[in-house]
Design a protein around this motif. Structure first.
Motif, mmCIF file in Angstrom:
data_model
loop_
_atom_site.group_PDB
_atom_site.id
_atom_site.type_symbol
_atom_site.label_atom_id
_atom_site.label_comp_id
_atom_site.label_asym_id
_atom_site.label_seq_id
_atom_site.Cartn_x
_atom_site.Cartn_y
_atom_site.Cartn_z
ATOM 1 N N SER A 142 0.826 -1.203 0.000
ATOM 2 C CA SER A 142 0.000 0.000 0.000
ATOM 3 C C SER A 142 0.865 1.259 0.000
ATOM 4 N N PRO A 143 0.336 2.369 -0.542
ATOM 5 C CA PRO A 143 1.063 3.645 -0.470
ATOM 6 C C PRO A 143 0.730 4.460 0.768
ATOM 7 N N ARG A 144 -0.159 3.949 1.619
ATOM 8 C CA ARG A 144 -0.718 4.801 2.677
ATOM 9 C C ARG A 144 -0.476 4.283 4.085
ATOM 10 N N GLY A 145 0.289 3.203 4.234
ATOM 11 C CA GLY A 145 0.611 2.716 5.572
ATOM 12 C C GLY A 145 -0.509 1.974 6.264
ATOM 13 N N THR A 146 -1.580 1.654 5.567
ATOM 14 C CA THR A 146 -2.689 0.904 6.143
ATOM 15 C C THR A 146 -3.456 0.196 5.033
ATOM 16 N N SER A 173 4.149 4.362 6.657
ATOM 17 C CA SER A 173 3.367 5.520 6.225
ATOM 18 C C SER A 173 4.183 6.480 5.379
ATOM 19 N N ASP A 174 5.488 6.273 5.273
ATOM 20 C CA ASP A 174 6.329 7.064 4.367
ATOM 21 C C ASP A 174 5.746 6.987 2.966
ATOM 22 N N GLY A 175 5.445 8.146 2.369
ATOM 23 C CA GLY A 175 4.755 8.173 1.084
ATOM 24 C C GLY A 175 5.502 7.525 -0.058
ATOM 25 N N THR A 176 6.828 7.336 0.087
ATOM 26 C CA THR A 176 7.601 6.765 -1.007
ATOM 27 C C THR A 176 7.917 5.288 -0.816
ATOM 28 N N ALA A 177 7.487 4.706 0.307
ATOM 29 C CA ALA A 177 7.832 3.309 0.602
ATOM 30 C C ALA A 177 7.281 2.351 -0.453
ATOM 31 N N THR A 178 6.128 2.669 -1.043
ATOM 32 C CA THR A 178 5.497 1.760 -1.997
ATOM 33 C C THR A 178 6.370 1.497 -3.216
ATOM 34 N N MET A 237 4.737 -5.491 -6.071
ATOM 35 C CA MET A 237 3.935 -4.498 -6.775
ATOM 36 C C MET A 237 3.595 -3.376 -5.806
ATOM 37 N N GLY A 238 3.728 -2.138 -6.278
ATOM 38 C CA GLY A 238 3.362 -0.979 -5.481
ATOM 39 C C GLY A 238 2.255 -0.199 -6.157
ATOM 40 N N PHE A 239 1.658 0.718 -5.400
ATOM 41 C CA PHE A 239 0.497 1.472 -5.876
ATOM 42 C C PHE A 239 0.739 2.972 -5.694
ATOM 43 N N ASN A 291 -3.308 7.117 -9.256
ATOM 44 C CA ASN A 291 -2.423 6.014 -8.850
ATOM 45 C C ASN A 291 -2.433 4.831 -9.803
ATOM 46 N N THR A 292 -1.303 4.134 -9.809
ATOM 47 C CA THR A 292 -1.113 3.046 -10.758
ATOM 48 C C THR A 292 -0.333 1.908 -10.105
ATOM 49 N N PHE A 293 -0.361 0.732 -10.722
ATOM 50 C CA PHE A 293 0.374 -0.430 -10.223
ATOM 51 C C PHE A 293 1.721 -0.507 -10.935
ATOM 52 N N VAL A 294 2.800 -0.575 -10.159
ATOM 53 C CA VAL A 294 4.137 -0.660 -10.745
ATOM 54 C C VAL A 294 4.842 -1.923 -10.275
ATOM 55 N N VAL A 295 5.699 -2.462 -11.154
ATOM 56 C CA VAL A 295 6.519 -3.635 -10.851
ATOM 57 C C VAL A 295 7.943 -3.347 -11.299
#
Length: 386
Positions: free
Chosen positions: A50-54, A84-89, A100-102, A229-233
């Motif tokens: 997740s990009p939002r920490g939850t 919750s770090d916005g760039t962790a995804t 995969m990140g979002f 938002n998009t799915f990245v690999v």
């Protein structure tokens, strides 16, 4: 102009460690570079982050609806909230701790700027989901009035979202002040009199109402031409035939979940509520359905002009990349086709839509959902919009 990425928590020299308790942490590396764990030819367990920490939100309803309906088959899938770090995804995907990140387009641009070899394979947000919230009576339709004002963010990394959105509306972003008010309290901070506006998004609007936060909104879904938002690999995964075949099946599950939610949004909400009882008690059927309908509007977009669920509109993305290059968010031009692909969209959408509709229509609803008037909720979907 090169952006101050360090201030936004951007640092390429790190690796992720997993403690005995399962906690994933970031640690600085020395000069030798990144450490990437060895992986099997196919995914032992495919991890989405997740990009939002939850995960206790309705945003990921296609996954939970698809999982409940069995649309992922025997694929080993995993969902993780991440920090919750916005760039962790994107960081976690880059170093192999997730598959995969979002990210938002802005956070994806952070990955590009920092040399991460990632590619977008499934564009969830066909319309711009982002918005600006204002205290009642203090909103504006002209974002240029935000020059000299303060915008609250949940994470400093979200500046990569707001800067291009504002710049596209003619705002001089150098004249805007940002304050990191923290996740999940930045909306409460706005209501409490801090700042002049706050970043928000579709789906979250309904969740904020459930928390007693009533705002006026400038809605990107109505005024912005940018993607969401998009799915990245990892790009390398697309070069492995086995992994690419896995991705096609995995994304088909998401596409089926999206179709299921479109056909029966109330049943999709119930699938999420079954996973997260606290979310269910906080939102309830009506606000839950409102939230998911806001998101369906974003995820579906104008389907008559799309190649199916997840299809990238290259022109929209190119406009975004051109804008962030213009304001210095990235230092080199980006060609959309180099970092996005529609190659997986046809196989992802190759499913029996009649069966999914039958599944959705046949889903048994609890009394609280069954009595809802969905058309009435749709009619008030943009309540609070300026």
């Amino acid at each position: 102009m090169k952006p101050d990425m360090t201030r936004l928590g951007v640092n390429r020299r790190y690796f992720l460690q997993v403690s005995a308790g399962g906690l994933v942490t970031a640690t600085a590396l020395g000069a030798s570079g990144l450490l990437t764990p060895a992986r099997a030819a196919v995914y032992e367990k495919f991890t989405w982050i997740s990009p939002r920490g939850t995960l206790e939100v309705l945003d990921d309803y296609p996954y939970w609806a698809a999982k409940k309906a069995g649309y992922f088959g025997d694929l080993a899938t995993d969902m993780q909230p991440g920090p919750s770090d916005g760039t962790a995804t994107v960081k976690f995907v880059d170093v192999g701790q997730a598959d995969m990140g979002f990210p938002s387009p802005g956070v994806f641009s952070f990955a590009i700027q920092n040399g991460m070899k990632l590619k977008s394979v499934f564009h969830m947000g066909a319309r711009d989901t982002f918005s600006f919230a204002f205290r009642k009576g203090e909103g504006t339709k002209d974002l240029k009035t935000l020059e000299g004002k303060t915008i609250l963010l949940g994470s400093a990394a979200w500046q990569a979202i707001t800067d291009p959105l504002l710049a596209a509306q003619g705002v001089d972003v150098k004249k805007v002040k940002y304050v990191e008010a923290g996740w999940p309290t930045w909306g409460t901070a706005l209501a409490g009199g801090q700042g002049d506006a706050a970043l928000s998004w579709e789906g979250l609007r309904a969740e904020w109402i459930a928390k007693g936060l009533s705002f006026d909104y400038w809605l990107g879904v109505q005024h912005s031409k940018f993607p969401a938002n998009t799915f990245v690999v990892r790009s390398a995964d697309l070069e492995d035939p086995d992994r690419k075949a896995f991705l096609e099946k995995y994304l088909r599950g998401w596409a089926m979940g999206l179709e299921f939610g479109y056909q029966n949004p109330r049943a999709a909400v119930e699938a999420v509520f079954e996973q997260f009882p606290t979310l269910a008690s906080n939102l309830g059927p009506e606000l839950g359905t409102t939230s998911i309908l806001q998101q369906i509007n974003v995820f579906r977009g104008d389907m008559d002009k799309r190649g199916g669920w997840g299809w990238h509109d290259m022109a929209s993305w190119q406009a975004f990349f051109d804008q962030i290059h213009k304001i210095g968010q990235i230092t080199a031009p980006v060609k959309a086709e180099d970092v996005l692909t529609n190659d997986l969209i046809k196989p992802a959408n190759d499913f029996d839509k009649a069966k999914v509709k039958a599944d959705a229509d046949g889903a048994k609803l609890s009394d609280g959902f069954a009595k809802l008037d969905v058309e009435k909720i749709k009619a008030n979907l943009f309540s609070g919009a300026l």
